[in-house]
Design a protein around this motif. Structure first.
Motif, PDB file in Angstrom:
ATOM      1  N   ALA A 244       3.954   1.560   8.820  1.00  0.00           N
ATOM      2  CA  ALA A 244       4.908   0.766   9.594  1.00  0.00           C
ATOM      3  C   ALA A 244       4.161  -0.145  10.577  1.00  0.00           C
ATOM      4  O   ALA A 244       3.251   0.299  11.274  1.00  0.00           O
ATOM      5  N   GLY A 245       4.523  -1.404  10.594  1.00  0.00           N
ATOM      6  CA  GLY A 245       3.868  -2.364  11.472  1.00  0.00           C
ATOM      7  C   GLY A 245       2.563  -2.911  10.916  1.00  0.00           C
ATOM      8  O   GLY A 245       1.940  -3.780  11.535  1.00  0.00           O
ATOM      9  N   LYS A 246       2.151  -2.413   9.751  1.00  0.00           N
ATOM     10  CA  LYS A 246       0.887  -2.843   9.138  1.00  0.00           C
ATOM     11  C   LYS A 246       1.157  -3.788   7.957  1.00  0.00           C
ATOM     12  O   LYS A 246       2.285  -3.943   7.508  1.00  0.00           O
ATOM     13  N   TRP A 247       0.101  -4.383   7.442  1.00  0.00           N
ATOM     14  CA  TRP A 247       0.154  -5.196   6.228  1.00  0.00           C
ATOM     15  C   TRP A 247      -0.643  -4.482   5.142  1.00  0.00           C
ATOM     16  O   TRP A 247      -1.724  -3.952   5.410  1.00  0.00           O
ATOM     17  N   VAL A 248      -0.120  -4.502   3.920  1.00  0.00           N
ATOM     18  CA  VAL A 248      -0.774  -3.852   2.789  1.00  0.00           C
ATOM     19  C   VAL A 248      -1.067  -4.911   1.733  1.00  0.00           C
ATOM     20  O   VAL A 248      -0.149  -5.579   1.241  1.00  0.00           O
ATOM     21  N   LEU A 249      -2.349  -5.077   1.406  1.00  0.00           N
ATOM     22  CA  LEU A 249      -2.775  -6.103   0.453  1.00  0.00           C
ATOM     23  C   LEU A 249      -3.784  -5.546  -0.535  1.00  0.00           C
ATOM     24  O   LEU A 249      -4.433  -4.533  -0.254  1.00  0.00           O
ATOM     25  N   PRO A 250      -3.945  -6.230  -1.674  1.00  0.00           N
ATOM     26  CA  PRO A 250      -5.044  -5.837  -2.568  1.00  0.00           C
ATOM     27  C   PRO A 250      -6.374  -6.107  -1.887  1.00  0.00           C
ATOM     28  O   PRO A 250      -6.469  -6.934  -0.971  1.00  0.00           O
ATOM     29  N   GLY A 251      -7.413  -5.408  -2.313  1.00  0.00           N
ATOM     30  CA  GLY A 251      -8.737  -5.677  -1.780  1.00  0.00           C
ATOM     31  C   GLY A 251      -9.148  -7.104  -2.065  1.00  0.00           C
ATOM     32  O   GLY A 251      -8.826  -7.664  -3.120  1.00  0.00           O
ATOM     33  N   PHE A 252      -9.851  -7.710  -1.124  1.00  0.00           N
ATOM     34  CA  PHE A 252     -10.331  -9.068  -1.321  1.00  0.00           C
ATOM     35  C   PHE A 252     -11.513  -9.070  -2.292  1.00  0.00           C
ATOM     36  O   PHE A 252     -12.171  -8.048  -2.516  1.00  0.00           O
TER      37      PHE A 252
END
Length: 410
Positions: A52-60
Protein backbone atom coordinates in the motif's frame (compact mmCIF):
# COMPACT_ATOMS: atom_id res chain seq x y z
CA UNK A 1 4.68 -26.95 -1.54
CA UNK A 2 6.00 -24.08 -3.67
CA UNK A 3 6.01 -20.65 -2.06
CA UNK A 4 3.25 -18.32 -3.20
CA UNK A 5 3.67 -14.59 -2.66
CA UNK A 6 0.94 -12.00 -3.06
CA UNK A 7 2.09 -8.38 -3.36
CA UNK A 8 -1.04 -6.43 -2.57
CA UNK A 9 -2.41 -2.91 -2.39
CA UNK A 10 0.20 -1.11 -4.48
CA UNK A 11 0.06 0.89 -7.67
CA UNK A 12 0.87 -1.88 -10.14
CA UNK A 13 2.47 -0.64 -13.36
CA UNK A 14 2.51 -3.64 -15.72
CA UNK A 15 4.06 -1.55 -18.56
CA UNK A 16 1.94 -3.33 -21.16
CA UNK A 17 -1.44 -2.23 -19.90
CA UNK A 18 -2.79 0.53 -17.71
CA UNK A 19 -1.60 1.01 -14.12
CA UNK A 20 -3.79 -0.55 -11.45
CA UNK A 21 -4.23 1.17 -8.10
CA UNK A 22 -4.70 -1.24 -5.23
CA UNK A 23 -3.62 -4.12 -7.42
CA UNK A 24 -2.17 -7.51 -6.61
CA UNK A 25 0.70 -9.36 -8.26
CA UNK A 26 0.69 -13.07 -7.45
CA UNK A 27 3.99 -14.97 -7.66
CA UNK A 28 4.18 -18.76 -7.77
CA UNK A 29 6.93 -21.20 -8.78
CA UNK A 30 9.21 -18.35 -9.82
CA UNK A 31 6.66 -16.98 -12.28
CA UNK A 32 3.98 -14.31 -12.25
CA UNK A 33 0.73 -16.21 -11.72
CA UNK A 34 -1.64 -13.26 -11.92
CA UNK A 35 -1.87 -9.47 -12.10
CA UNK A 36 -5.21 -8.40 -10.67
CA UNK A 37 -7.09 -5.32 -9.51
CA UNK A 38 -8.73 -4.44 -6.19
CA UNK A 39 -10.86 -7.12 -4.65
CA UNK A 40 -8.74 -10.04 -5.81
CA UNK A 41 -9.02 -12.96 -3.40
CA UNK A 42 -5.51 -13.91 -2.30
CA UNK A 43 -5.08 -17.71 -2.22
CA UNK A 44 -5.04 -19.30 1.19
CA UNK A 45 -1.54 -19.83 2.52
CA UNK A 46 0.10 -17.18 0.37
CA UNK A 47 2.75 -14.96 1.91
CA UNK A 48 1.19 -11.48 1.72
CA UNK A 49 3.42 -8.45 1.14
CA UNK A 50 1.61 -5.17 1.83
CA UNK A 51 2.57 -2.66 -0.88
CA UNK A 52 0.00 0.00 0.00
CA UNK A 53 1.36 3.41 -0.99
CA UNK A 54 4.11 1.77 -3.06
CA UNK A 55 4.66 1.25 -6.80
CA UNK A 56 5.19 -2.22 -8.25
CA UNK A 57 7.05 -2.53 -11.56
CA UNK A 58 9.00 -5.10 -13.55
CA UNK A 59 12.74 -5.02 -13.02
CA UNK A 60 14.52 -2.50 -15.20
CA UNK A 61 16.81 -3.64 -18.02
CA UNK A 62 19.96 -2.00 -19.36
CA UNK A 63 20.37 -3.16 -22.95
CA UNK A 64 24.00 -2.06 -23.25
CA UNK A 65 26.41 -2.24 -20.34
CA UNK A 66 29.73 -3.77 -19.32
CA UNK A 67 28.89 -5.01 -15.84
CA UNK A 68 31.02 -7.98 -14.90
CA UNK A 69 33.54 -7.51 -17.73
CA UNK A 70 34.62 -4.03 -16.65
CA UNK A 71 34.81 -4.60 -12.91
CA UNK A 72 34.89 -1.72 -10.49
CA UNK A 73 37.62 -0.95 -7.98
CA UNK A 74 40.00 -3.72 -9.08
CA UNK A 75 42.09 -1.99 -11.76
CA UNK A 76 43.51 -3.73 -14.82
CA UNK A 77 42.84 -7.22 -13.43
CA UNK A 78 39.09 -6.77 -13.90
CA UNK A 79 39.19 -5.10 -17.31
CA UNK A 80 38.09 -7.65 -19.90
CA UNK A 81 35.94 -5.46 -22.11
CA UNK A 82 38.05 -5.37 -25.28
CA UNK A 83 40.22 -7.98 -26.98
CA UNK A 84 42.35 -5.32 -28.64
CA UNK A 85 44.63 -7.71 -30.51
CA UNK A 86 42.36 -8.40 -33.48
CA UNK A 87 40.06 -5.97 -35.35
CA UNK A 88 37.71 -8.89 -36.13
CA UNK A 89 36.93 -10.54 -32.80
CA UNK A 90 33.54 -12.02 -33.64
CA UNK A 91 34.47 -15.26 -31.87
CA UNK A 92 34.98 -13.81 -28.37
CA UNK A 93 32.09 -13.95 -25.92
CA UNK A 94 31.28 -11.57 -23.10
CA UNK A 95 29.94 -14.62 -21.27
CA UNK A 96 33.46 -15.93 -20.73
CA UNK A 97 34.65 -12.83 -18.87
CA UNK A 98 31.74 -11.92 -16.59
CA UNK A 99 32.44 -11.97 -12.87
CA UNK A 100 29.13 -12.24 -10.98
CA UNK A 101 30.90 -10.83 -7.89
CA UNK A 102 31.38 -7.46 -9.58
CA UNK A 103 29.92 -4.76 -7.33
CA UNK A 104 28.13 -3.36 -10.34
CA UNK A 105 25.51 -6.10 -10.18
CA UNK A 106 24.54 -5.26 -6.61
CA UNK A 107 24.46 -1.59 -7.46
CA UNK A 108 22.16 -2.46 -10.35
CA UNK A 109 19.72 -4.30 -8.11
CA UNK A 110 19.70 -1.41 -5.64
CA UNK A 111 18.64 0.82 -8.52
CA UNK A 112 15.88 -1.51 -9.65
CA UNK A 113 17.87 -2.95 -12.58
CA UNK A 114 17.42 -6.73 -12.58
CA UNK A 115 18.75 -7.62 -16.03
CA UNK A 116 21.48 -6.38 -18.33
CA UNK A 117 22.81 -7.09 -21.78
CA UNK A 118 26.59 -7.30 -21.35
CA UNK A 119 28.46 -6.11 -24.44
CA UNK A 120 32.12 -6.32 -25.35
CA UNK A 121 33.69 -2.90 -25.83
CA UNK A 122 34.09 -0.70 -28.89
CA UNK A 123 37.84 -0.84 -29.53
CA UNK A 124 37.41 -3.21 -32.48
CA UNK A 125 35.37 -2.94 -35.67
CA UNK A 126 33.90 -6.30 -34.60
CA UNK A 127 34.10 -6.71 -30.84
CA UNK A 128 32.39 -9.99 -29.99
CA UNK A 129 29.20 -11.63 -28.79
CA UNK A 130 26.87 -10.09 -26.21
CA UNK A 131 24.91 -11.93 -23.54
CA UNK A 132 21.65 -11.08 -21.78
CA UNK A 133 21.74 -11.99 -18.10
CA UNK A 134 19.95 -11.43 -14.83
CA UNK A 135 21.85 -9.46 -12.21
CA UNK A 136 21.64 -12.17 -9.55
CA UNK A 137 23.43 -15.49 -9.45
CA UNK A 138 26.52 -17.31 -8.19
CA UNK A 139 27.78 -18.16 -11.66
CA UNK A 140 27.09 -16.42 -14.91
CA UNK A 141 25.64 -19.65 -16.30
CA UNK A 142 22.84 -19.38 -13.72
CA UNK A 143 22.17 -15.79 -14.80
CA UNK A 144 21.89 -16.25 -18.57
CA UNK A 145 18.68 -15.23 -20.29
CA UNK A 146 19.96 -15.41 -23.87
CA UNK A 147 23.40 -16.21 -25.29
CA UNK A 148 24.45 -14.87 -27.63
CA UNK A 149 22.04 -11.96 -27.68
CA UNK A 150 23.85 -10.01 -30.39
CA UNK A 151 27.19 -9.28 -32.02
CA UNK A 152 28.97 -6.04 -31.14
CA UNK A 153 30.49 -3.80 -33.79
CA UNK A 154 31.91 -0.28 -33.66
CA UNK A 155 32.17 2.58 -36.11
CA UNK A 156 33.64 6.02 -35.56
CA UNK A 157 36.38 7.27 -33.30
CA UNK A 158 37.13 4.28 -31.10
CA UNK A 159 38.46 1.66 -33.57
CA UNK A 160 40.01 4.45 -35.64
CA UNK A 161 41.96 5.62 -32.58
CA UNK A 162 42.94 2.18 -31.24
CA UNK A 163 44.37 0.87 -34.51
CA UNK A 164 45.44 4.23 -35.92
CA UNK A 165 47.76 4.76 -32.96
CA UNK A 166 49.51 1.52 -33.99
CA UNK A 167 49.52 2.47 -37.67
CA UNK A 168 47.47 -0.65 -38.37
CA UNK A 169 44.27 -1.27 -40.29
CA UNK A 170 41.79 0.26 -39.72
CA UNK A 171 43.02 3.78 -39.07
CA UNK A 172 40.13 5.56 -40.82
CA UNK A 173 36.37 5.36 -41.06
CA UNK A 174 36.56 3.91 -44.55
CA UNK A 175 39.05 1.33 -43.29
CA UNK A 176 36.71 0.33 -40.45
CA UNK A 177 33.81 -0.16 -42.84
CA UNK A 178 36.04 -2.17 -45.17
CA UNK A 179 37.10 -4.50 -42.35
CA UNK A 180 33.46 -5.16 -41.46
CA UNK A 181 32.47 -5.73 -45.09
CA UNK A 182 35.38 -8.08 -45.62
CA UNK A 183 34.36 -10.12 -42.59
CA UNK A 184 30.78 -10.44 -43.82
CA UNK A 185 31.87 -11.46 -47.31
CA UNK A 186 34.12 -14.12 -45.76
CA UNK A 187 31.13 -15.31 -43.71
CA UNK A 188 28.97 -15.50 -46.84
CA UNK A 189 31.63 -17.56 -48.57
CA UNK A 190 31.90 -19.82 -45.52
CA UNK A 191 28.15 -20.41 -45.50
CA UNK A 192 28.27 -21.25 -49.20
CA UNK A 193 31.01 -23.83 -48.57
CA UNK A 194 28.99 -25.36 -45.73
CA UNK A 195 25.92 -25.57 -47.96
CA UNK A 196 27.93 -27.18 -50.74
CA UNK A 197 29.45 -29.69 -48.32
CA UNK A 198 26.01 -30.53 -46.93
CA UNK A 199 24.62 -31.01 -50.44
CA UNK A 200 27.54 -33.25 -51.34
CA UNK A 201 27.09 -35.35 -48.19
CA UNK A 202 23.40 -35.77 -48.99
CA UNK A 203 24.17 -37.06 -52.50
CA UNK A 204 24.89 -40.66 -53.39
CA UNK A 205 28.40 -39.85 -54.51
CA UNK A 206 30.91 -37.14 -53.76
CA UNK A 207 30.84 -34.22 -56.16
CA UNK A 208 33.90 -33.73 -58.42
CA UNK A 209 36.58 -31.88 -56.54
CA UNK A 210 34.85 -32.40 -53.18
CA UNK A 211 37.39 -31.85 -50.44
CA UNK A 212 35.33 -33.21 -47.57
CA UNK A 213 34.11 -31.40 -44.44
CA UNK A 214 34.72 -27.68 -44.09
CA UNK A 215 37.05 -26.74 -41.23
CA UNK A 216 35.19 -24.87 -38.49
CA UNK A 217 35.81 -21.14 -38.13
CA UNK A 218 34.40 -19.61 -34.93
CA UNK A 219 34.54 -16.06 -36.26
CA UNK A 220 32.63 -16.91 -39.40
CA UNK A 221 30.12 -19.04 -37.48
CA UNK A 222 29.28 -16.04 -35.30
CA UNK A 223 28.94 -13.73 -38.30
CA UNK A 224 26.75 -16.35 -39.96
CA UNK A 225 24.26 -16.07 -37.12
CA UNK A 226 23.94 -12.36 -37.89
CA UNK A 227 23.52 -13.01 -41.63
CA UNK A 228 20.78 -15.57 -40.85
CA UNK A 229 19.13 -12.97 -38.60
CA UNK A 230 19.35 -15.21 -35.55
CA UNK A 231 20.93 -12.39 -33.53
CA UNK A 232 21.08 -8.62 -34.14
CA UNK A 233 24.10 -6.58 -35.18
CA UNK A 234 24.79 -4.21 -32.25
CA UNK A 235 26.32 -1.17 -33.94
CA UNK A 236 28.20 1.32 -31.75
CA UNK A 237 27.87 4.67 -33.53
CA UNK A 238 27.40 8.25 -32.38
CA UNK A 239 27.74 10.59 -35.34
CA UNK A 240 25.03 10.88 -37.99
CA UNK A 241 27.40 9.91 -40.81
CA UNK A 242 28.42 6.75 -38.94
CA UNK A 243 24.76 5.93 -38.35
CA UNK A 244 24.18 6.30 -42.08
CA UNK A 245 27.07 3.90 -42.73
CA UNK A 246 25.57 1.41 -40.27
CA UNK A 247 22.24 1.55 -42.10
CA UNK A 248 23.96 1.24 -45.50
CA UNK A 249 25.80 -1.93 -44.49
CA UNK A 250 22.66 -3.42 -42.93
CA UNK A 251 20.85 -2.96 -46.24
CA UNK A 252 23.80 -4.44 -48.11
CA UNK A 253 24.00 -7.63 -46.05
CA UNK A 254 20.38 -7.91 -44.88
CA UNK A 255 20.88 -8.28 -41.12
CA UNK A 256 18.89 -6.91 -38.17
CA UNK A 257 20.48 -3.69 -36.94
CA UNK A 258 20.38 -2.11 -33.50
CA UNK A 259 21.97 1.32 -33.14
CA UNK A 260 23.86 1.65 -29.88
CA UNK A 261 24.48 5.13 -28.39
CA UNK A 262 22.97 7.07 -31.32
CA UNK A 263 24.02 10.50 -30.07
CA UNK A 264 23.11 12.13 -33.38
CA UNK A 265 20.37 9.65 -34.32
CA UNK A 266 17.78 12.42 -33.99
CA UNK A 267 19.25 13.99 -37.16
CA UNK A 268 18.18 10.87 -39.09
CA UNK A 269 15.14 10.01 -36.98
CA UNK A 270 12.72 9.78 -39.91
CA UNK A 271 14.95 7.31 -41.77
CA UNK A 272 15.60 5.24 -38.66
CA UNK A 273 11.89 5.07 -37.86
CA UNK A 274 11.01 4.13 -41.45
CA UNK A 275 13.51 1.26 -41.29
CA UNK A 276 12.16 0.09 -37.88
CA UNK A 277 15.64 0.23 -36.36
CA UNK A 278 15.70 0.55 -32.55
CA UNK A 279 18.14 2.90 -30.83
CA UNK A 280 19.73 2.11 -27.48
CA UNK A 281 20.51 5.70 -26.54
CA UNK A 282 23.02 6.88 -23.98
CA UNK A 283 24.89 7.26 -21.78
CA UNK A 284 23.24 10.61 -21.10
CA UNK A 285 24.98 11.83 -17.93
CA UNK A 286 28.46 12.33 -19.36
CA UNK A 287 30.63 15.19 -20.48
CA UNK A 288 31.31 15.74 -24.18
CA UNK A 289 34.58 13.88 -23.91
CA UNK A 290 35.15 13.45 -27.64
CA UNK A 291 34.07 14.99 -30.92
CA UNK A 292 31.34 12.40 -31.48
CA UNK A 293 29.55 13.59 -28.36
CA UNK A 294 29.33 17.28 -29.17
CA UNK A 295 25.57 16.97 -29.80
CA UNK A 296 24.85 14.89 -26.70
CA UNK A 297 21.63 16.09 -25.11
CA UNK A 298 19.06 14.83 -22.64
CA UNK A 299 16.45 16.01 -25.15
CA UNK A 300 17.53 13.44 -27.74
CA UNK A 301 15.50 10.49 -26.39
CA UNK A 302 12.33 12.57 -26.62
CA UNK A 303 13.19 13.71 -30.13
CA UNK A 304 13.68 10.13 -31.30
CA UNK A 305 10.53 8.83 -29.61
CA UNK A 306 8.45 11.68 -31.06
CA UNK A 307 9.65 10.64 -34.53
CA UNK A 308 8.44 7.08 -33.97
CA UNK A 309 11.78 5.45 -33.16
CA UNK A 310 11.74 2.63 -30.59
CA UNK A 311 14.23 3.63 -27.89
CA UNK A 312 15.88 2.02 -24.91
CA UNK A 313 18.00 4.02 -22.48
CA UNK A 314 21.44 2.81 -21.42
CA UNK A 315 24.03 3.79 -18.83
CA UNK A 316 26.87 2.08 -20.72
CA UNK A 317 27.96 1.09 -17.19
CA UNK A 318 30.51 1.82 -15.81
CA UNK A 319 30.52 5.02 -17.93
CA UNK A 320 27.45 6.02 -15.92
CA UNK A 321 26.79 3.92 -12.78
CA UNK A 322 24.11 1.40 -13.64
CA UNK A 323 21.86 2.32 -10.71
CA UNK A 324 21.42 5.75 -12.33
CA UNK A 325 19.54 4.19 -15.25
CA UNK A 326 16.15 5.43 -14.07
CA UNK A 327 17.56 8.89 -13.30
CA UNK A 328 18.62 9.23 -16.93
CA UNK A 329 15.04 8.42 -17.89
CA UNK A 330 13.76 10.99 -15.41
CA UNK A 331 15.97 13.73 -16.81
CA UNK A 332 14.95 12.78 -20.35
CA UNK A 333 11.33 13.27 -19.26
CA UNK A 334 12.29 16.69 -17.94
CA UNK A 335 13.57 17.46 -21.45
CA UNK A 336 10.50 16.27 -23.33
CA UNK A 337 10.30 12.45 -23.27
CA UNK A 338 6.83 11.11 -22.49
CA UNK A 339 6.81 9.46 -19.02
CA UNK A 340 5.09 6.31 -20.28
CA UNK A 341 7.70 5.92 -23.01
CA UNK A 342 10.45 6.58 -20.46
CA UNK A 343 9.38 3.57 -18.40
CA UNK A 344 9.03 1.43 -21.51
CA UNK A 345 12.57 2.50 -22.49
CA UNK A 346 13.96 0.74 -19.40
CA UNK A 347 11.63 -2.28 -19.44
CA UNK A 348 9.81 -3.78 -22.41
CA UNK A 349 11.77 -1.99 -25.15
CA UNK A 350 15.20 -3.27 -24.06
CA UNK A 351 13.64 -6.69 -23.42
CA UNK A 352 12.50 -6.84 -27.05
CA UNK A 353 15.78 -5.53 -28.40
CA UNK A 354 17.77 -8.26 -26.67
CA UNK A 355 15.17 -10.92 -27.39
CA UNK A 356 13.96 -11.78 -23.90
CA UNK A 357 10.55 -10.09 -23.82
CA UNK A 358 8.79 -13.45 -23.46
CA UNK A 359 10.34 -13.70 -19.99
CA UNK A 360 10.89 -10.18 -18.62
CA UNK A 361 10.11 -6.53 -19.32
CA UNK A 362 6.51 -6.36 -18.15
CA UNK A 363 4.23 -7.78 -15.48
CA UNK A 364 2.12 -10.51 -17.05
CA UNK A 365 1.05 -14.01 -16.12
CA UNK A 366 3.63 -16.57 -17.20
CA UNK A 367 6.62 -14.24 -17.18
CA UNK A 368 9.51 -14.55 -14.75
CA UNK A 369 8.69 -13.13 -11.32
CA UNK A 370 11.36 -10.41 -11.57
CA UNK A 371 9.95 -7.23 -10.09
CA UNK A 372 10.64 -4.33 -7.77
CA UNK A 373 8.58 -2.58 -5.11
CA UNK A 374 9.35 1.16 -5.13
CA UNK A 375 8.60 3.66 -2.39
CA UNK A 376 6.89 5.84 -5.01
CA UNK A 377 7.02 6.80 -8.66
CA UNK A 378 10.45 5.66 -9.89
CA UNK A 379 10.64 8.74 -12.13
CA UNK A 380 10.74 10.80 -8.93
CA UNK A 381 14.42 11.00 -8.03
CA UNK A 382 13.53 10.72 -4.33
CA UNK A 383 11.86 7.32 -4.77
CA UNK A 384 13.76 4.23 -3.77
CA UNK A 385 13.74 0.56 -4.73
CA UNK A 386 12.65 -1.06 -1.46
CA UNK A 387 12.37 -4.72 -2.42
CA UNK A 388 13.53 -6.72 -5.41
CA UNK A 389 12.44 -10.20 -6.48
CA UNK A 390 14.18 -12.47 -8.97
CA UNK A 391 12.44 -15.70 -9.99
CA UNK A 392 9.91 -15.09 -7.23
CA UNK A 393 12.51 -14.86 -4.47
CA UNK A 394 13.17 -11.69 -2.50
CA UNK A 395 16.86 -11.01 -3.10
CA UNK A 396 17.08 -7.40 -1.88
CA UNK A 397 15.50 -5.18 0.72
CA UNK A 398 16.39 -1.63 1.68
CA UNK A 399 16.98 -1.21 5.44
CA UNK A 400 15.97 2.32 6.41
CA UNK A 401 17.51 2.02 9.88
CA UNK A 402 20.90 1.05 8.47
CA UNK A 403 20.40 3.23 5.38
CA UNK A 404 21.71 0.52 3.09
CA UNK A 405 20.49 -2.35 1.00
CA UNK A 406 20.52 -5.87 2.40
CA UNK A 407 20.92 -8.81 0.00
CA UNK A 408 19.80 -12.39 0.42
CA UNK A 409 22.36 -15.10 0.87
CA UNK A 410 23.03 -17.48 -1.99
Amino acid sequence: MAETIAITGGRVVPIEGDPVDGGTVLLRDGKIAAVEGPGFAVPSGADVVDAAGKWVLPGFIDAHAHAGVSEEAVGWAGQDTNERTDPVAAHVRALDAINPADQGFRDAIGGGVLAVNVNPGSANPIGGQTVAIKCWGRTVDEMVLREPAGLKSALGENPKRVYGERNETPSTRLGTAAVIRGAFVAAQNYQAKLAAAAASAAGSAAAPGDSGPVDRDLKLEALGRVLRREIPWRQHCHRADDIATAMRMAREFGYDLVIDHGTEAYLLADQIAAASIPVVIGPLLTSRSKVELRNRSLANPGRLAAAGVTIAITTDHPVVPIHFLIHQATLAVKEGLDPVTALRAVTIHPARIIGVDSRIGSLAAGKDADLVIWSGDPLDVMSRAERAYVDGREIYRYDYDRREGVFASW
